[in-house]
Scaffold this motif. Structure first.
Motif, PDB file in Angstrom:
ATOM      1  N   SER A   1       0.856  -1.259  -0.022  1.00 59.61           N
ATOM      2  CA  SER A   1       0.128   0.067  -0.137  1.00 59.61           C
ATOM      3  C   SER A   1       0.885   1.159   0.019  1.00 59.61           C
ATOM      4  N   LEU A   2       1.982   1.258   0.897  1.00 59.44           N
ATOM      5  CA  LEU A   2       2.767   2.334   0.856  1.00 59.44           C
ATOM      6  C   LEU A   2       3.350   2.661  -0.572  1.00 59.44           C
ATOM      7  N   ALA A   3       3.673   1.393  -1.362  1.00 51.90           N
ATOM      8  CA  ALA A   3       4.343   1.582  -2.440  1.00 51.90           C
ATOM      9  C   ALA A   3       3.371   2.598  -3.497  1.00 51.90           C
ATOM     10  N   SER A   4       2.449   1.813  -3.649  1.00 49.37           N
ATOM     11  CA  SER A   4       1.207   2.438  -4.427  1.00 49.37           C
ATOM     12  C   SER A   4       0.885   3.951  -3.954  1.00 49.37           C
ATOM     13  N   LEU A   5       0.894   4.441  -2.681  1.00 50.49           N
ATOM     14  CA  LEU A   5       0.513   5.796  -2.344  1.00 50.49           C
ATOM     15  C   LEU A   5       1.743   6.664  -2.581  1.00 50.49           C
TER      16      LEU A   5
END
Lengths: 223, 223
Positions: free
Chosen positions: A200-204
DNA sequence: ATTCAATAGGTAAGTAAGTATCGATACGGA
DNA sequence: TCCGTATCGATACTTACTTACCTATTGAAT
């Protein structure tokens, strides 16, 4: 078989069902008894067609110009998701995250009952967290067999997650809810769900980076 | 533009990149300098083609019969995900989950720097959690503007999440990482990522229910 | 030097998910 | 009673993601 109930639900639809449930339960508590896809869609930011398709998997049929019975939908979603029968689970890793999970008393309303926690830290063993005993890890297999537990939750650091998973498999656990950021290596028959924060952090952060590095391109695309 | 670097990456690929990164960093620390898609795929349980496709988005090209340079891939993924530049973030809701997030020192290695926490509970305000000050919520806007913060993390109970989100929008936050199980109502331009545990739980308990209620059907499907 | 095997990269096909459209139905108002 | 409109259900279409296939390249073995 080609009936809608025989068709297996797409994962994205399945993951939207709890949202509908939450929304519908809220409506129900406010005394609303009928609801249409358009209304749901407006509030939940989905297009009505998608809502309708998702709800079809519950088997509930609506009436044109009227909509669906809220109560029927709520029950049907709960049944569909298996929230009526209780899943007993155990949790390994009584750190911050594990504690947060143990404190999540709302889980029990959705068929998840954490019966005990396990850890290797001697300072934690023997304590109670939100009423759940913290036991030494080597007693896990015993509990699994005595209580016929099927679900294990891993909230340990990444380094030990695989070891814990191995123990779970050996003990007879069938499904793992994994919060450690590692891909677990388990037999084919196991059900594993990874809750990978880094994904999720990546996407964000990718989206953030895009916005603050290439704002011109973004603006151009909008025109 | 049609080059692979101009093509925007599919969300699923994007979400796999951190896994590759984790795996590759591990290889690197063991001194491995070259790796092939087949090897990655074997270890991470993906088919080689998919690995190759995903890695193409990093722009790194490999050599036939040899594979890719591990170091190059690691750097490229970090660059792609914006993990080189630091995103400063603030967190609202210093409960169990919030504490777990604050303690996640590893985030800082991936471009996420939580600079402060906010809460409404007077007993928490003024304390320090893992070195981060817990401040009263009404000071949030001030901090956002002084430090030019773009990212807000919500780890509050569901009931207040919307209010907090409204505050964040007003303060000028651009992106929200939401751990509360509600669909936030925010302006179009906002980047929102929902980390909905109930979604995952749904998927999980549905599969468990299937396995323990209709084992015969499952077996039939396998034949 | 030649051949073989492994692997990357590109293109195409297949599958799954999301979206649009159309006919049918039920309620409300003329 | 009839008509208009909102809504459902089904089908068709589009888009996105995955998987398969084919060609080219490289290193190793003969």
């Amino acid at each position: 078989m080609k009936g809608i109930s025989g068709l297996s639900i797409p994962e994205p639809s399945l993951r939207r069902l709890p949202q509908y449930h939450h929304y519908l339960a809220e409506l129900q508590s406010r005394g609303v008894s009928l609801v249409s896809c358009s209304t749901i869609g407006r509030d939940l930011k989905y297009i009505p067609v998608q809502v309708r398709k998702d709800l079809q998997f519950t088997g509930i049929i609506g009436k044109p110009k009227v909509g669906y019975s809220v109560a029927e939908l709520v029950l049907a979603i709960e049944a569909f998701l298996g929230w009526n029968s209780v899943n007993e689970a155990l949790l390994v890793g009584a750190g911050n995250l594990g504690t947060a999970m143990l404190g999540h008393e709302r889980f029990s309303r959705f068929g998840l009952q954490v019966v005990a926690a396990f850890d290797v830290d001697p300072s934690k063993i023997g304590q109670y967290i939100y009423g759940k005993a913290v036991l030494p890890l080597d007693e896990m297999a015993d509990l699994v067999q005595r209580m016929n537990i099927h679900l294990g939750i891993i909230t340990t650091p990444a380094e030990v997650a695989q070891t814990v998973a191995d123990e779970m498999v050996k003990a007879g656990i069938q499904a793992i809810w994994n919060f450690a950021p590692v891909k677990l290596n388990v037999p084919e028959y196991m059900i594993v769900h990874n809750e990978d924060l880094y994904s999720s952090l990546a996407s964000l952060s990718c989206k953030l980076a895009k916005r603050f590095r290439a704002p011109l391109q973004e603006n151009l695309r909008l025109n």
